[in-house]
Design an enzyme around this catalytic site. Structure first.
Site, PDB file in Angstrom:
ATOM      1  N   ARG A  58      -9.809  28.387  31.590  1.00 26.20           N
ATOM      2  CA  ARG A  58      -8.609  27.267  30.844  1.00 26.20           C
ATOM      3  C   ARG A  58      -7.896  28.069  29.917  1.00 26.20           C
ATOM      4  O   ARG A  58      -7.907  29.378  29.468  1.00 26.20           O
ATOM      5  CB  ARG A  58      -9.297  26.057  30.293  1.00 26.20           C
ATOM      6  CG  ARG A  58     -10.439  26.337  29.694  1.00 26.20           C
ATOM      7  CD  ARG A  58     -10.653  27.171  28.541  1.00 26.20           C
ATOM      8  NE  ARG A  58      -9.692  26.911  27.615  1.00 26.20           N
ATOM      9  CZ  ARG A  58      -9.001  27.440  26.578  1.00 26.20           C
ATOM     10  NH1 ARG A  58      -9.519  28.779  26.468  1.00 26.20           N
ATOM     11  NH2 ARG A  58      -8.237  27.140  25.675  1.00 26.20           N
ATOM     12  N   ASP A 103       1.110  24.788  26.231  1.00 31.33           N
ATOM     13  CA  ASP A 103       0.915  25.229  27.394  1.00 31.33           C
ATOM     14  C   ASP A 103       2.256  24.960  28.285  1.00 31.33           C
ATOM     15  O   ASP A 103       2.432  25.262  29.449  1.00 31.33           O
ATOM     16  CB  ASP A 103      -0.203  23.721  27.985  1.00 31.33           C
ATOM     17  CG  ASP A 103      -1.236  24.007  27.010  1.00 31.33           C
ATOM     18  OD1 ASP A 103      -2.187  24.728  27.488  1.00 31.33           O
ATOM     19  OD2 ASP A 103      -1.503  23.501  25.739  1.00 31.33           O
ATOM     20  N   ASN A 117       1.116  20.910  23.695  1.00 29.18           N
ATOM     21  CA  ASN A 117       0.001  21.831  23.348  1.00 29.18           C
ATOM     22  C   ASN A 117      -1.235  20.890  23.336  1.00 29.18           C
ATOM     23  O   ASN A 117      -0.944  19.675  23.560  1.00 29.18           O
ATOM     24  CB  ASN A 117       0.150  22.636  21.961  1.00 29.18           C
ATOM     25  CG  ASN A 117      -0.947  23.709  22.092  1.00 29.18           C
ATOM     26  OD1 ASN A 117      -1.342  23.993  22.778  1.00 29.18           O
ATOM     27  ND2 ASN A 117      -1.582  23.571  20.914  1.00 29.18           N
TER      28      ASN A 117
HETATM   29  O1  MRU Z   1      -7.254  22.227  28.035  1.00 30.91           O
HETATM   30  P1  MRU Z   1      -7.178  23.689  27.779  1.00 30.91           P
HETATM   31  O2  MRU Z   1      -8.357  24.288  26.851  1.00 30.91           O
HETATM   32  O3  MRU Z   1      -6.782  24.470  29.057  1.00 30.91           O
HETATM   33  O4  MRU Z   1      -5.771  23.841  26.969  1.00 30.91           O
HETATM   34  C1  MRU Z   1      -5.040  24.692  26.627  1.00 30.91           C
HETATM   35  C2  MRU Z   1      -5.381  25.151  25.261  1.00 30.91           C
HETATM   36  O5  MRU Z   1      -6.282  25.805  25.067  1.00 30.91           O
HETATM   37  C3  MRU Z   1      -4.466  24.973  24.240  1.00 30.91           C
HETATM   38  O6  MRU Z   1      -3.742  23.919  24.538  1.00 30.91           O
HETATM   39  C4  MRU Z   1      -3.886  25.954  23.337  1.00 30.91           C
HETATM   40  O7  MRU Z   1      -3.555  25.755  22.384  1.00 30.91           O
HETATM   41  C5  MRU Z   1      -2.656  26.619  24.354  1.00 30.91           C
HETATM   42  S1  MRU Z   1      -2.960  27.384  25.670  1.00 30.91           S
HETATM   43  C6  MRU Z   1      -2.445  28.995  25.070  1.00 30.91           C
END
Ligand code: MRU
Length: 365
Positions: free
Chosen positions: A57, A246, A257
């Site tokens: 992830r 994201d 995010n």
């Molecule tokens: O649901 P996830 O764990 O894939 O979410 C992504 C993230 O870890 C966060 O949103 C993060 O701050 C940005 S991804 C580099």
């Protein structure tokens, strides 16, 4: 990133490809911090499932995984019929794209792979180009994070308390991380500082992954409950916030995010604390015109109604926390408006969120 497992320190990438076995190798992030394990995805469907079920992830990491998954699917094709090959590649692309909708990195990464494949005449040439392009994406991801560190380290002063949310560390990328890159670069410059990791319910990536990374890196830190940041900010105990993203809209500067980011940005502004977002170029979406158009993933209610952990026998277990019979909503991300963001740390410099569009050439669009 160097990881100490079983008394030995080794450098790992979060995502890698085994060309001989045509498999994608991933760190099984659901087991961390209790167990460190690398697993192999043997076909593109398994790779897509690994993204959906969050074995891997984080924006850059799922970008690289999708790029490798597309190459993996393309390389599994047998035959020379170009038309059938294109139909097959399209199906692979759609499967990987559907695995998680909010992050734009998988789409940007796979579009790059497909562009590269157009330079090949035969199926075999396109298969080779696909893997080379996926490797290029992974290398660029790590290089971008290193450059983010070079630009962002100047924001960190000795003695600071830095807050971060979720995990935008090396586990969320191929290596180094985005929000953590300035921290690691500042540490390399000999600066001493302290980090607060938001727990980041419901999946607790801050408490499990970011805290584990910082511990590996020997950076002093504390995990805080998601609701504790306001109290600490009001008492002057947080000097700076750095988060990842994201999907960041190049046209508006809006930042999608992990859920809870928006709250932290509001609080930071209320208390006059600088709030930065760190991103590689693959996280910029140059197409969407409004944050409301960003697809926000809704995940299983079980994530909110309970929690995963390790029991006293060391076995991974899910426990129900919430009232039996109550249901839950679980939006995974929120969108922070640009006026709450001090700056976006990119591999080519730090920009005000609304300056992204004016600097689009520099930013690779
Ligand atoms: O649901 P996830 O764990 O894939 O979410 C992504 C993230 O870890 C966060 O949103 C993060 O701050 C940005 S991804 C580099």
């Amino acid at each position: 990133m160097n990881v100490r497992v079983g008394g030995r320190t080794r450098h790992y990438r979060t995502v890698a490809f085994d060309a001989a076995k045509n498999s994608v190798r991933l760190i099984e992030q659901r087991l961390l911090p209790h167990e460190f394990k690398v697993v192999a995805m043997r076909d593109y469907r398994e790779t897509a499932r690994a993204i959906r079920d969050m074995i891997v992830r984080g924006a850059g990491a799922i970008g690289a995984t999708a790029a490798y998954g597309l190459a993996q699917g393309a390389r599994a094709f047998r035959g020379r019929d170009g038309r059938k090959f294109s139909t097959h590649v399209e199906a692979v692309y759609r499967t990987l794209e559907a695995a998680r909708p909010t992050a734009v990195d998988p789409v940007n990464a796979m579009d790059g792979v497909r562009r590269a494949m157009r330079n090949g005449g035969t199926v075999a040439q396109q298969q080779a180009l696909a893997l080379a392009a996926a490797e290029d994406f992974a290398d660029a991801d790590a290089a971008h994070c290193a450059a983010i560190g070079r630009h962002g380290a100047s924001l960190i002063r000795r003695g600071m308390n830095v807050l971060t949310h979720c995990n935008a560390g090396w586990l969320a990328f191929v290596d180094i991380g985005s929000a953590t890159a300035p921290l690691y670069a500042a540490q390399a410059q000999g600066k001493k500082f302290h980090v607060f990791c938001d727990e980041t319910r419901p999946r607790s990536q801050g408490a499990t992954l970011t805290a584990w990374e910082l511990a590996q890196q020997k950076i002093p830190h504390h995990i805080i409950a998601d609701n504790a940041a306001r109290h600490l900010m009001a008492r002057g105990e947080i000097d700076l916030v750095i988060v990842g993203s994201d999907r960041t809209l190049g046209r508006t500067g809006e930042v999608a995010n992990k859920i809870g980011t928006y709250t932290k940005a509001v609080l930071a502004q209320r208390h006059g604390i600088p709030f930065y977002v760190a991103i590689p170029l693959s996280t910029i979406d140059w197409k969407l015109k409004s944050g409301r158009a960003i697809p926000i993933e809704e995940r299983s209610a079980d994530e909110v109604l309970g929690a995963w952990g390790v029991n006293q026998c060391g076995r991974r277990e899910y426990v129900r926390v919430a009232n039996p019979g109550s249901d839950a909503r679980n939006p995974g991300f929120d969108v922070t408006p640009p006026d709450l963001i001090t700056g976006i740390i990119t591999p080519v410099g730090i920009f005000r969120p609304r300056q992204l569009w004016a600097n689009r050439r520099k930013l690779g669009y």
